[in-house]
Enzyme design. Structure first.
Site, PDB file in Angstrom:
ATOM      1  CG  LEU A   1       6.093   4.554   6.069  1.00  0.00           C
ATOM      2  CD1 LEU A   1       5.532   3.966   4.783  1.00  0.00           C
ATOM      3  CD2 LEU A   1       6.121   6.073   5.991  1.00  0.00           C
TER       4      LEU A   1
ATOM      5  N   GLY B   1       6.924   3.884   0.508  1.00  0.00           N
ATOM      6  CA  GLY B   1       7.105   2.527  -0.026  1.00  0.00           C
ATOM      7  C   GLY B   1       7.700   2.562  -1.414  1.00  0.00           C
TER       8      GLY B   1
ATOM      9  CB  ALA C   1      -6.283  -1.290   6.546  1.00  0.00           C
ATOM     10  CE  LYS C   2      -3.758  -0.973   0.608  1.00  0.00           C
ATOM     11  NZ  LYS C   2      -2.997   0.156   0.049  1.00  0.00           N
TER      12      LYS C   2
ATOM     13  CB  SER D   1      -6.295  -2.697  -2.300  1.00  0.00           C
ATOM     14  OG  SER D   1      -6.540  -4.033  -2.685  1.00  0.00           O
TER      15      SER D   1
ATOM     16  CE1 TYR E   1      -2.946  -4.401   1.316  1.00  0.00           C
ATOM     17  CE2 TYR E   1      -4.746  -5.635   0.322  1.00  0.00           C
ATOM     18  CZ  TYR E   1      -3.673  -4.762   0.190  1.00  0.00           C
ATOM     19  OH  TYR E   1      -3.342  -4.266  -1.044  1.00  0.00           O
TER      20      TYR E   1
ATOM     21  CG  ASN F   1       3.094   2.576  -3.124  1.00  0.00           C
ATOM     22  OD1 ASN F   1       2.331   1.970  -3.879  1.00  0.00           O
ATOM     23  ND2 ASN F   1       4.264   2.086  -2.739  1.00  0.00           N
TER      24      ASN F   1
END
Ligand SMILES: NC(=O)c1ccc[n+]([C@@H]2O[C@H](COP(=O)([O-])OP(=O)(O)OC[C@H]3O[C@@H](n4cnc5c(N)ncnc54)[C@H](O)[C@@H]3O)[C@@H](O)[C@H]2O)c1
Length: 264
Positions: A80, A27, A174-175, A158, A171, A106
């Site tokens: 990705l 990224g 997942a983080k 995050s 999100y 990233n």
């Protein structure tokens, strides 16, 4: 409006160990990833990056060439979520510039959604976009790091899941898994001289953040939570990544480093 690319006018540290060091950033075409690519390149590192965005990737590479960095970054346009394509691109770039001693995991996407909207397909997409590739990039670079008996893997997390932000469950969940990757792989790779750490942004004022999610109330709320009452910039975030990429961070592994202005 403050320029999102600006940061306090500071002369940053120069590290000796990253000079000529092959480094891989996912990224790297935009936001924090672009700042990391540029910061590493300005230290003399040999940088490769992966991204989806062709034009922005070319702009980052051009900015480095214009800054007369020792090595012009190379890049490949790859999704990705396609692990085979990603691993093939990593192998190709390693053959071109050398085996990677640094990996900065990233890439991510913080698109908003509710728990009610979630479907199994969207769940898979959120985890594939924000977590899956972080493990498989590690799988791609680790054998060469083990042979070299050195390496630094920096997973970008995050603080959203710690802050219980509930506007993007796929999100944030997942983080939270990134912390599992860091802890597990730090133990696996420690005996081989490879460090694995997580660096977590709070709110970093990137172009995408300002274009897509910014509002006066949102920023006021963030600054109320931060101890430091100003925006945090991608360039400042990159400084923590640089420290961990350099041998100066050699005793740090299995850690979480928050670059969030002290947000609680
Ligand atoms: N900016 C913030 O406030 C903030 C806050 C918390 C966490 N983060 C984390 O920091 C990291 C960088 O975020 P950012 O704000 O710079 O985001 P950004 O959207 O500005 O940049 C992310 C980059 O990743 C790329 N990317 C996304 N999905 C991809 C895919 N499937 N394949 C290839 N490339 C892909 C995008 O094209 C983009 O160039 C992310 O891990 C993000 O979760 C950022």
């Amino acid at each position: 409006m403050i320029d999102p690319k600006a940061a306090p006018d500071t002369e940053y540290a120069r590290y000796l160990s990253p000079v000529d060091r092959p480094c891989l950033v996912t990224g790297g075409a935009d936001g924090i990833g672009a700042a990391v690519v540029e910061a590493l390149a300005r230290q003399g590192a040999n940088v490769a990056f992966l991204d989806l965005q062709t034009d922005k990737a070319a702009e980052v590479a051009t900015r480095c060439v214009d800054a007369d960095t020792a090595h012009a970054p190379i890049y490949r346009i790859v999704d990705l979520r396609n692990i085979d394509a990603m691993q093939a691109a990593v192998a190709e770039m390693a053959a071109e510039i050398g085996n990677f001693a640094v990996l900065v995991n990233n890439a991510a996407s913080d698109d908003r959604h509710t728990w009610q909207e979630m479907t199994p397909d969207y769940w898979d997409d959120r985890l594939n976009t924000n977590l899956l590739h972080q493990f498989f990039t590690i799988q791609a670079v680790a054998p060469a790091m083990i042979s070299a008996e050195r390496g630094s893997i920096i997973n970008i997390g995050s603080s959203s899941y710690m802050m219980q932000e509930d506007f993007f469950p796929g999100y944030a969940i997942a983080k939270s898994g990134i912390e599992g990757i860091t802890q597990t792989m730090a133990r696996t790779f420690g005996p081989h001289g490879i460090r694995v750490n997580t660096v977590l942004p709070g709110w970093v004022a990137t172009e995408r953040q300002l274009d897509k999610w910014w509002s006066p109330e949102g920023e006021a709320g963030t600054l109320a939570e931060q101890a430091i009452k100003r925006r945090i910039y991608a360039k400042e975030f990159a400084q923590m990544v640089l420290f961990l990429a350099a041998d100066d961070g050699a005793a740090c592994t299995a850690q979480q480093f928050l670059v969030d202005g002290g947000r609680r």
